[in-house]
Design an enzyme around this catalytic site. Sequence first.
Site, short mmCIF file in Angstrom:
data_model
loop_
_atom_site.label_atom_id
_atom_site.label_comp_id
_atom_site.label_asym_id
_atom_site.label_seq_id
_atom_site.Cartn_x
_atom_site.Cartn_y
_atom_site.Cartn_z
N ASN A 23 0.95 -0.99 0.04
CA ASN A 23 0.09 -0.13 0.41
C ASN A 23 1.08 0.90 -0.19
O ASN A 23 0.25 2.78 -0.35
CB ASN A 23 -1.13 0.23 1.15
CG ASN A 23 -1.92 -0.55 1.14
OD1 ASN A 23 -2.19 -1.82 -0.17
ND2 ASN A 23 -3.11 -1.15 2.08
N ARG A 92 -8.97 -1.42 -7.09
CA ARG A 92 -9.55 0.06 -6.95
C ARG A 92 -8.87 0.98 -6.93
O ARG A 92 -8.67 1.98 -7.14
CB ARG A 92 -10.46 -0.10 -5.73
CG ARG A 92 -11.33 -1.48 -5.45
CD ARG A 92 -12.27 -1.13 -4.21
NE ARG A 92 -12.71 -0.14 -4.22
CZ ARG A 92 -13.93 -0.17 -4.74
NH1 ARG A 92 -14.37 -0.58 -5.18
NH2 ARG A 92 -14.44 1.28 -4.77
N CYS A 116 -17.82 -3.64 -4.01
CA CYS A 116 -16.09 -4.97 -3.94
C CYS A 116 -16.99 -5.00 -2.81
O CYS A 116 -17.20 -5.12 -2.30
CB CYS A 116 -15.19 -3.70 -3.64
SG CYS A 116 -13.80 -3.65 -2.21
N ASP A 306 -6.64 -3.90 7.86
CA ASP A 306 -6.46 -4.90 7.26
C ASP A 306 -5.94 -5.96 8.28
O ASP A 306 -5.54 -7.00 7.84
CB ASP A 306 -5.24 -4.10 6.09
CG ASP A 306 -5.53 -3.75 5.01
OD1 ASP A 306 -7.06 -3.17 5.15
OD2 ASP A 306 -4.91 -3.31 4.86
N ILE A 328 -13.79 0.77 9.39
CA ILE A 328 -13.20 0.79 8.70
C ILE A 328 -14.31 0.75 7.16
O ILE A 328 -15.10 1.34 6.81
CB ILE A 328 -12.37 0.94 8.33
CG1 ILE A 328 -11.92 1.61 9.42
CG2 ILE A 328 -11.81 2.23 7.07
CD1 ILE A 328 -11.41 3.02 9.93
N ARG A 398 -2.77 -11.55 -4.49
CA ARG A 398 -3.23 -9.43 -4.52
C ARG A 398 -1.72 -8.93 -3.55
O ARG A 398 -1.08 -7.61 -4.30
CB ARG A 398 -4.45 -9.48 -5.13
CG ARG A 398 -5.12 -9.87 -5.29
CD ARG A 398 -6.51 -8.60 -5.63
NE ARG A 398 -6.56 -7.55 -5.32
CZ ARG A 398 -7.59 -6.86 -5.01
NH1 ARG A 398 -7.94 -7.20 -5.22
NH2 ARG A 398 -7.68 -5.52 -5.18
N1 EPU Z 1 -14.13 6.31 1.77
C1 EPU Z 1 -15.72 7.33 0.63
N2 EPU Z 1 -15.30 7.59 0.01
C2 EPU Z 1 -14.37 8.59 0.03
C3 EPU Z 1 -12.83 7.50 0.05
C4 EPU Z 1 -13.23 6.45 1.03
O1 EPU Z 1 -16.66 7.47 1.50
O2 EPU Z 1 -13.80 9.03 -1.13
C5 EPU Z 1 -14.71 5.39 2.64
C6 EPU Z 1 -14.61 4.11 2.23
O3 EPU Z 1 -15.53 3.44 1.63
C7 EPU Z 1 -14.03 3.38 3.26
C8 EPU Z 1 -13.60 4.63 4.43
O4 EPU Z 1 -13.63 5.30 3.54
O5 EPU Z 1 -15.50 2.72 4.08
C9 EPU Z 1 -12.45 4.52 4.41
O6 EPU Z 1 -11.61 3.99 2.71
P1 EPU Z 1 -10.27 4.72 2.25
O7 EPU Z 1 -10.26 5.86 1.11
O8 EPU Z 1 -9.46 4.86 3.35
O9 EPU Z 1 -10.31 3.15 2.11
P2 EPU Z 1 -8.80 2.63 0.28
O10 EPU Z 1 -8.19 4.02 0.27
O11 EPU Z 1 -9.71 2.37 -0.33
C10 EPU Z 1 -6.68 2.08 2.01
C11 EPU Z 1 -6.10 0.76 1.26
C12 EPU Z 1 -6.72 -0.62 1.65
C13 EPU Z 1 -6.74 -0.59 3.17
C14 EPU Z 1 -7.73 1.16 3.57
C15 EPU Z 1 -7.77 1.54 5.02
C16 EPU Z 1 -4.20 0.96 -0.11
C17 EPU Z 1 -4.17 0.60 -1.49
N3 EPU Z 1 -5.30 0.30 -0.03
O12 EPU Z 1 -8.23 1.48 1.12
O13 EPU Z 1 -6.23 -1.47 2.18
O14 EPU Z 1 -8.11 -1.25 3.80
O15 EPU Z 1 -6.85 2.22 2.87
O16 EPU Z 1 -6.49 1.34 5.83
O17 EPU Z 1 -4.18 1.67 0.00
C18 EPU Z 1 -5.49 -4.48 1.55
O18 EPU Z 1 -4.60 -3.71 1.34
O19 EPU Z 1 -6.08 -5.10 1.84
C19 EPU Z 1 -6.57 -3.14 1.62
C20 EPU Z 1 -8.33 -2.67 1.21
#
Ligand code: EPU
Length: 418
Positions: A23, A92, A116, A306, A328, A398
């Site tokens: 990440n 994503r 997802c 995670d 989350i 992945r």
């Molecule tokens: N959310 C919104 N709107 C947005 C963005 C997020 O409502 O525009 C919501 C999401 O639906 C979720 C929450 O906010 O309920 C947090 O989402 P976040 O955007 O922080 O997650 P992400 O950036 O898509 C990253 C990691 C994830 C990890 C999450 C939380 C990466 C590539 N992915 O996802 O990693 O679970 O932060 O820490 O950095 C994994 O590695 O298995 C994984 C899913």
Amino acid sequence: MDKFVIKGGRPLTGAIPISGSKNSALPALAAALLTSEPVILRRIPKVRDIRTMQRLLVDIGSKVDVGPDSVRIETTEVTSPEAPYELVKTMRASSLVLGPLAARAGRARVSLPGGCAIGARPIDQHIGGLEHLGAKIRQSHGYIEADASEGLFGAKIHFDRITVTGTEDLMMAATLASGETVLEHAAREPEVKDLADLLIKMGAKIEGAGTSTIRIEGVKQLGGADHTIIGDRIEAGTFLIAAAITGGDITVTECPVEHLDALILKLRQTGLAVTQPDGTTLRVQSNGPMRSVDMTTEEYPGFATDLQAQYMALMTQAEGIAIVTETIFENRFMHAQELARMGANIRLDGSRAIVAGPRDLTGAGVIASDLRASASLVLAALAARGETVIDRVYHIDRGYEKIEEKLALAGARIERVE
Ligand code: EPU
């Protein structure tokens, strides 16, 4: 499709080296789009999501050279500022190119991700933030189109909710905007800080990454850089839990110890011995029966979502009732049903899982539903009597580099079969 065949029921002991953080590596690759000069990234984990991001960069116009432990990206010109549905639906994090493309090419067309396995996961915060920076946004045919042909302009952006990749996406876009951008209620994850460290090496002016307020003073252009990615705290946490769940003794090396405080606290509360032999090594030793301890996921520095699935698997082996609360993502309990097939006693109640232990787990056929859920099934299988067959391990590929080889270093009997 590959499967894992795991013969469980024996303590794991040994040392396992930790790879670079998936990440952290994903936004770092996207950041390379911000400059025409070469960016060299070291300690890039060899996992499927990284290969997907590299493919996306090639489609966009980058030259990507993959070495044994490093990747060199050179984007002399952005030829196609687009992230197509075919890639976004499999990963994503592809939406991380939105900000860099708008900033560098003045134009971006990125597919909306859709639902997802772990929740709805919209990207409205990325889009709204980019609009604040002056991009004109249009949505059609399932795609978001950002037009920033007149440039991006620094602004104050207050996130509605904390988002990791949203913070990263907008921090990257703001590096090339005119004037100052302030990101408030930003994500404080170590991966955000690592990305800022890379961007600063490329010439960006950023202060406060790793706190909830990040200030970015835009610059005219960014240059090349050479950067080593931080270690993967989630991979490290998964192996530490493997020691605990099997009643074993595992040392993880090259590990980002300072990013694992929340997990270390929980493991100690259950009665496990957690020691730090040196600055980059952590050791978990079993210490007789474990106590059940409640856990609630939170943004960093709280307990990582995670590691929630892996922790739930662990609680099936602890004495008492543990309440695991997921704050989350709204649908991140798919592993609970599969763990139940192996003998776990888990009741779901909205965002809470009530885990009663200890239960003797027995091997069974189970299906991996997402990356971290699959890791929890591997852990449960290592603790279970008899043989477990885990189907659809492409989910685990992945984000975990050679997990079967690494676990074998600690004596696990795990085989990949086609
Ligand atoms: N959310 C919104 N709107 C947005 C963005 C997020 O409502 O525009 C919501 C999401 O639906 C979720 C929450 O906010 O309920 C947090 O989402 P976040 O955007 O922080 O997650 P992400 O950036 O898509 C990253 C990691 C994830 C990890 C999450 C939380 C990466 C590539 N992915 O996802 O990693 O679970 O932060 O820490 O950095 C994994 O590695 O298995 C994984 C899913």
